[in-house]
Design a protein around this motif. Structure first.
Motif, mmCIF file in Angstrom:
data_model
loop_
_atom_site.group_PDB
_atom_site.id
_atom_site.type_symbol
_atom_site.label_atom_id
_atom_site.label_comp_id
_atom_site.label_asym_id
_atom_site.label_seq_id
_atom_site.Cartn_x
_atom_site.Cartn_y
_atom_site.Cartn_z
ATOM 1 N N ARG A 84 0.867 -1.175 0.000
ATOM 2 C CA ARG A 84 0.000 0.000 0.000
ATOM 3 C C ARG A 84 0.903 1.225 0.000
ATOM 4 O O ARG A 84 1.793 1.346 0.849
ATOM 5 N N TRP A 143 -2.492 3.685 -3.449
ATOM 6 C CA TRP A 143 -2.252 2.550 -4.330
ATOM 7 C C TRP A 143 -2.255 1.265 -3.504
ATOM 8 O O TRP A 143 -1.690 1.228 -2.406
ATOM 9 N N THR A 144 -2.880 0.228 -4.045
ATOM 10 C CA THR A 144 -2.795 -1.112 -3.481
ATOM 11 C C THR A 144 -2.289 -2.026 -4.590
ATOM 12 O O THR A 144 -2.988 -2.227 -5.596
ATOM 13 N N SER A 155 -2.068 -7.577 -9.223
ATOM 14 C CA SER A 155 -3.242 -6.706 -9.339
ATOM 15 C C SER A 155 -2.884 -5.310 -8.840
ATOM 16 O O SER A 155 -1.975 -5.141 -8.012
ATOM 17 N N ASP A 157 -4.706 -1.366 -7.768
ATOM 18 C CA ASP A 157 -5.850 -0.494 -7.513
ATOM 19 C C ASP A 157 -5.315 0.845 -7.014
ATOM 20 O O ASP A 157 -4.293 0.903 -6.329
ATOM 21 N N ARG A 159 -7.127 4.660 -5.486
ATOM 22 C CA ARG A 159 -8.328 5.441 -5.215
ATOM 23 C C ARG A 159 -7.967 6.572 -4.250
ATOM 24 O O ARG A 159 -6.966 6.499 -3.536
ATOM 25 N N LEU A 251 -1.343 0.995 -16.316
ATOM 26 C CA LEU A 251 -2.741 1.420 -16.241
ATOM 27 C C LEU A 251 -3.079 2.399 -17.360
ATOM 28 O O LEU A 251 -4.115 2.268 -18.024
ATOM 29 N N CYS A 361 -4.580 7.939 -13.738
ATOM 30 C CA CYS A 361 -4.668 6.588 -13.166
ATOM 31 C C CYS A 361 -5.937 6.426 -12.337
ATOM 32 O O CYS A 361 -6.593 5.374 -12.384
ATOM 33 N N VAL A 365 -8.823 3.497 -13.212
ATOM 34 C CA VAL A 365 -9.301 2.465 -12.297
ATOM 35 C C VAL A 365 -10.793 2.638 -12.006
ATOM 36 O O VAL A 365 -11.549 1.659 -11.918
#
Length: 476
Positions: A84, A143-144, A155, A157, A159, A251, A361, A365
């Motif tokens: 993270r 970011w994850t 993977s 992600d 947000r 991405l 980005c 997503v």
């Protein structure tokens, strides 16, 4: 990717201070902000709804840093890892089209002089409200990134989220905790994940330059040149940033819109100059050994290796920003030093383009259109970043020249061992010489053609921080 870092410790004496001040004036660099921009920087940010303050993030930066762009948390999961990575959400503070926005487009990036920095954003924002300081709730792009057991991305992600860093750590203390076995798992995993990512970097042909910081120490009116090499934790931390930049590029490429940091392969001439520098510094570089293999064999704690690594940054000067949209991908999508697609997105407090990459980005997503204000900036962004890069390069070159002149100011007339690493095509009697010790580069003029790539004895004829040509040599 690194630039040369040079700083003066202690209180620099008046001539050096005056020369650095004159350089700032010459380049039109000022840390004063328009009053309206400062007022806007003090406005409260737009906060996201998602609350991630329960994640025990931490930052790793130099001890005195307060402009903290990134915070991380590392964990194991399903035979792999979860990274993270929180990035300061500058767009939560900067309104498109505002006076503050216009000023950041004028400045483009934070500039680093040996005695001070000139920030991209006002300190009230970059070292205060937007900085991921410990025990402060901040808006961020969170970011994850999940990795498999080999450290490969499985993977991604990103947000908007509210985050709260729990601790401000520095490289030296992190290294000590990891080496002693006292680091708790989130921090201990930095080594594990960092080393996995370093192995993958070697596998794909990438290169991470471990560029040491040049330090000029003032003692009794004279200066000494030293190098501060980083600890392994510097490199592991950099791998987390690289991982995120690569994820961002992927991405944006999949989304068909974005801004990449690209670098073509180095031209033969630049590599040839670097080979001559290696020769000058007594570094063995057989022709069958690749540049990447040589760099990995060097120890930044060894002074002549450190000096060579400083010069390796010259191969990064062809890097640029490439924008694309509507699914039309650019001809070049990779960064040759990373050996993969790559984007700058992890330092928005210090670099303008990162704000735009982050927004793109987030849209990719979320499955939403890229904001109009981002797209409107795309056409001018590569030119703005190139101009900012040229200004930063001028700061770097001017600062190095000034500091090297200060270093040598009391040695005019002395003879040094050196090597001619560059000769002007139209003036073969004029060129550039690299000294063996101290590892200084300067202009050399001879009565006849200079012996390119050969060692020779040179006499220092000028070392004056206040003059346009700071350091000059002549064949002895």
């Amino acid at each position: 990717m690194p630039r040369r870092h040079i700083r003066v410790t202690g209180a620099p004496e008046a001539p050096l201070r005056a020369a650095l001040t004159a350089l700032r004036t010459e380049l039109g660099v000022s840390d004063a902000y328009p009053p309206q921009a400062v007022t806007e920087a003090e406005r409260p940010p737009v906060l996201p709804a998602y609350d991630a303050t329960d994640i025990p993030l931490f930052t790793i930066d130099p001890p005195t840093s307060t402009d903290l762009d990134q915070a991380m948390h590392l964990a194991r999961r399903d035979g792999g890892y979860r990274v993270r990575y929180a990035i300061a959400d500058v767009a939560a503070f900067v309104v498109p089209g505002s006076a503050l926005d216009a000023e950041t487009h004028r400045r483009v990036m934070t500039l680093y002089f040996p005695d001070e920095k000139v920030p991209l954003h006002p300190a009230v924002l970059s070292e205060g409200a937007a900085s991921l300081l410990p025990d402060q709730v901040r808006p961020a792009a969170l970011w994850t990134i999940d990795l498999d057991a080999e450290g490969r991305t499985s993977s991604v992600d990103v947000r908007r989220a509210l985050v709260r860093s729990r601790a401000k750590l520095d490289y030296e203390s992190v290294q000590k905790e990891i080496d002693s076995g006292t680091a708790e798992e989130p921090l201990a995993l930095l080594k594990e994940i960092g080393e996995l990512r370093e192995r993958l970097e070697v596998e794909r042909g990438g290169i991470s330059l471990k560029v040491p910081e040049q330090e000029i120490v003032e003692r009794d009116g004279t200066y000494e040149l030293t190098y501060r090499a980083g600890v392994p934790a510097d490199g592991w931390n950099a791998q987390i940033s690289l991982l995120t930049g690569m994820a961002a590029a992927d991405l944006m490429l999949a989304h068909g819109t974005g801004v990449l940091r690209t670098l073509p392969a180095a031209p033969d001439g630049a590599v040839g100059r670097l080979r001559r520098t290696a020769h000058a510094l007594h570094i063995d570089w057989p022709h069958h050994v690749s540049y990447a293999a040589l760099v990995r064999s060097l120890d930044p704690h060894v002074p002549h290796h450190a000096a060579f690594l400083q010069e390796c940054t010259t191969l990064l000067r062809g890097a640029g920003y490439t924008v694309f949209r509507d699914g039309v991908l650019p001809d070049i999508t990779t960064h040759s030093a990373v050996a993969a697609p790559y984007a700058h997105c992890t330092a928005p407090l210090r670099r303008l383009a990162d704000r735009y990459a982050s927004e793109t980005c987030l849209a990719a997503v979320a499955g939403t259109p890229v904001p109009d204000w981002v797209l409107a900036a795309f056409d001018a962004l590569p030119r703005e970043m190139a101009e900012g890069g040229r200004r930063a390069g001028a700061v770097e070159r001017g600062s190095v020249d000034i500091v090297e002149a200060a270093l040598l100011k009391d040695r005019v007339g002395e003879v040094f061992d050196g090597c001619v690493v560059e000769v002007e095509e139209r003036k073969p009697a004029v060129g550039t010489v690299q000294l063996e010790s101290p590892a200084v580069i300067g202009r050399i003029e001879g009565p006849g053609p200079l012996p390119l790539g050969e060692r020779l004895r040179v006499r220092l004829t000028q070392a004056d921080p206040s003059r346009p040509a700071k350091v000059r040599f002549a064949p002895a």
